[in-house]
Design a protein around this motif. Structure first.
Motif, PDB file in Angstrom:
ATOM      1  N   LEU A  74       0.608  -1.257  -0.005  1.00 26.65           N
ATOM      2  CA  LEU A  74       0.066  -0.014  -0.135  1.00 26.65           C
ATOM      3  C   LEU A  74       0.885   1.152  -0.134  1.00 26.65           C
ATOM      4  O   LEU A  74       1.928   1.334   0.557  1.00 26.65           O
ATOM      5  N   LEU A  75       0.280   2.263  -0.666  1.00 26.68           N
ATOM      6  CA  LEU A  75       0.885   3.659  -0.722  1.00 26.68           C
ATOM      7  C   LEU A  75       0.080   4.431   0.550  1.00 26.68           C
ATOM      8  O   LEU A  75      -1.006   4.722  -0.094  1.00 26.68           O
TER       9      LEU A  75
ATOM     10  N   LEU B  22      -7.384   7.704   0.665  1.00 28.25           N
ATOM     11  CA  LEU B  22      -7.224   6.707   1.166  1.00 28.25           C
ATOM     12  C   LEU B  22      -5.966   5.796   0.540  1.00 28.25           C
ATOM     13  O   LEU B  22      -5.413   6.314  -0.420  1.00 28.25           O
ATOM     14  N   PRO B  23      -5.452   4.872   1.243  1.00 30.77           N
ATOM     15  CA  PRO B  23      -4.313   4.039   0.579  1.00 30.77           C
ATOM     16  C   PRO B  23      -4.430   3.534  -0.456  1.00 30.77           C
ATOM     17  O   PRO B  23      -5.582   2.923  -1.037  1.00 30.77           O
ATOM     18  N   ILE B  24      -3.460   3.621  -1.460  1.00 27.70           N
ATOM     19  CA  ILE B  24      -3.435   3.048  -2.998  1.00 27.70           C
ATOM     20  C   ILE B  24      -2.822   1.890  -2.787  1.00 27.70           C
ATOM     21  O   ILE B  24      -1.716   1.642  -2.365  1.00 27.70           O
ATOM     22  N   TYR B  25      -3.641   0.864  -3.712  1.00 24.07           N
ATOM     23  CA  TYR B  25      -2.796  -0.688  -3.540  1.00 24.07           C
ATOM     24  C   TYR B  25      -1.961  -0.465  -4.799  1.00 24.07           C
ATOM     25  O   TYR B  25      -2.363  -0.094  -6.015  1.00 24.07           O
ATOM     26  N   VAL B  26      -0.698  -0.825  -4.669  1.00 25.99           N
ATOM     27  CA  VAL B  26       0.418  -0.789  -5.397  1.00 25.99           C
ATOM     28  C   VAL B  26       0.132  -1.431  -6.856  1.00 25.99           C
ATOM     29  O   VAL B  26       0.072  -1.166  -7.971  1.00 25.99           O
ATOM     30  N   SER B  27      -0.531  -2.774  -6.568  1.00 25.63           N
ATOM     31  CA  SER B  27      -0.904  -3.683  -7.696  1.00 25.63           C
ATOM     32  C   SER B  27      -1.760  -2.980  -8.609  1.00 25.63           C
ATOM     33  O   SER B  27      -2.107  -3.518  -9.769  1.00 25.63           O
ATOM     34  N   LEU B  28      -2.553  -1.927  -8.231  1.00 24.99           N
ATOM     35  CA  LEU B  28      -3.514  -1.345  -9.153  1.00 24.99           C
ATOM     36  C   LEU B  28      -2.912  -0.439 -10.203  1.00 24.99           C
ATOM     37  O   LEU B  28      -3.584   0.114 -11.033  1.00 24.99           O
TER      38      LEU B  28
END
Length: 338
Positions: free
Chosen positions: A110-111, A211-217
């Motif tokens: 997560l970022l 909100l946190p960003i999913y790196v995989s997205l």
């Protein structure tokens, strides 16, 4: 010989030239006359100020060629960040998505957007013109800041960090920013970078995903550059790593360049530095040092050979070096081996 000294109002043309040559992604030195002059004025005021604890001071220095008088580089320290204008960063963390029933166990990154470096000191604005990137010049420009910190620790915070320039091409296109732009900002990286450099940071809080960003997205191109440094910044990163700086999982919010940090007391050029009394004389020595005087308002630092006695109490320096440092017999200097 290069000497590092505090910037003056007369150095504006040279600093503007450094800003123009530094290229995209060098946020701390945007090509803007009002801002550049403001940085110089703020530095002059900061050096003149009596300080017992770090505040909003900013210390900007230049590298001057003593033979020609030409200014060929710059380096700086922010005593603290985030006290007057928010300082943002992303922190990389991990979460587990698991189902024992389904036999699924996924670890994802997560970022998370935040202000965790608020109140810390920042080493920044390091730029040396290409034709001068040889010998000890780069090390002097970087490490002189640690000689200053070791001599005047009350002016700086416990933790020091540096935000390294991330990956972008010659036109200023950042793969990480391209993904952010498409989903949240709709402006070019160079424009966003410039706005931050001139102090217009309000758009970050307005538009950045909370909100946190999913790196995989993220796009594969954006994922690949997270925590990677710009090729022109690699030497600066290596120098900091040798000093004890390390990445704790923080990256810049626009280009995802790594942020490295270290407590002042653990910086190699702080704890390995020592003091000597000066003797000005011609001498023969093969021992290379980075040397500063112990003044603050009239801070000076150089690189060169010094003859240090066995108990490290006396240092013989050349008349040329003494003039550059503005010291005389019996004065105290601070040294660190190159």
């Amino acid at each position: 010989m290069l000497v590092i000294r505090p910037i003056t109002e007369a150095d504006y043309p040279a600093l503007m030239r450094c800003a123009e040559e530094s290229g995209h992604g060098f946020t701390s030195l945007p090509v803007n006359e009002k801002l550049i002059r403001g940085k110089i004025h703020h530095s002059v005021e900061s050096f003149a100020k009596e300080v017992s604890s770090p505040g909003t001071e900013g210390y900007l220095m230049v590298a001057e060629d003593l033979e020609t008088g030409e200014v060929v580089g710059t380096t700086g320290i922010e005593a603290t960040v985030g006290l007057d204008v928010p300082f943002y960063s992303y922190h990389i963390s991990k979460v587990v998505h698991a189902s024992r029933k389904l036999g699924v166990h996924n670890i994802v990154e997560l970022l998370t957007f935040g202000n965790n470096y608020t109140g810390c000191s920042e080493v920044c604005t390091l730029f040396l013109r290409p034709e001068w990137r040889e010998g000890a010049n780069g090390r002097l420009l970087s490490k002189c800041r640690f000689l200053m910190m070791g001599e005047y620790p009350q002016r700086f915070s416990k933790t020091v960090f540096a935000e390294m320039r991330g990956v972008s091409d010659e036109e200023g296109h950042s793969p990480f920013w391209e993904w952010l732009k498409d989903h949240f900002f709709s402006i070019e990286f160079t424009h966003a970078d410039y706005l931050v450099g001139v102090g217009h940071k309000g758009f970050i809080a307005d538009l950045m995903p909370k909100l946190p960003i999913y790196v995989s997205l993220l796009s594969s191109e954006a994922q690949e550059v997270i925590g990677q440094v710009h090729e022109k910044t690699r030497p600066a990163l290596r120098l900091l790593e040798k000093e004890g700086f390390t990445n704790r999982g923080y990256v810049a919010i626009f280009d995802a360049g790594p942020t490295v940090e270290c407590d002042v007391v653990n910086i190699k050029s702080v704890y390995q530095a020592f003091h000597c009394s000066v003797e000005v004389s011609e001498h023969t020595s093969s021992h290379e040092y980075l040397i500063s005087n112990t003044e603050f308002r009239n801070f000076r630092a150089v690189a060169g050979t010094v003859d240090v006695n066995t108990d490290r109490t006396l240092a013989r320096i050349s008349p040329e070096m003494a003039d550059a440092l503005r010291v005389v017999d019996g004065d105290t200097i601070r040294l660190i081996a190159q």
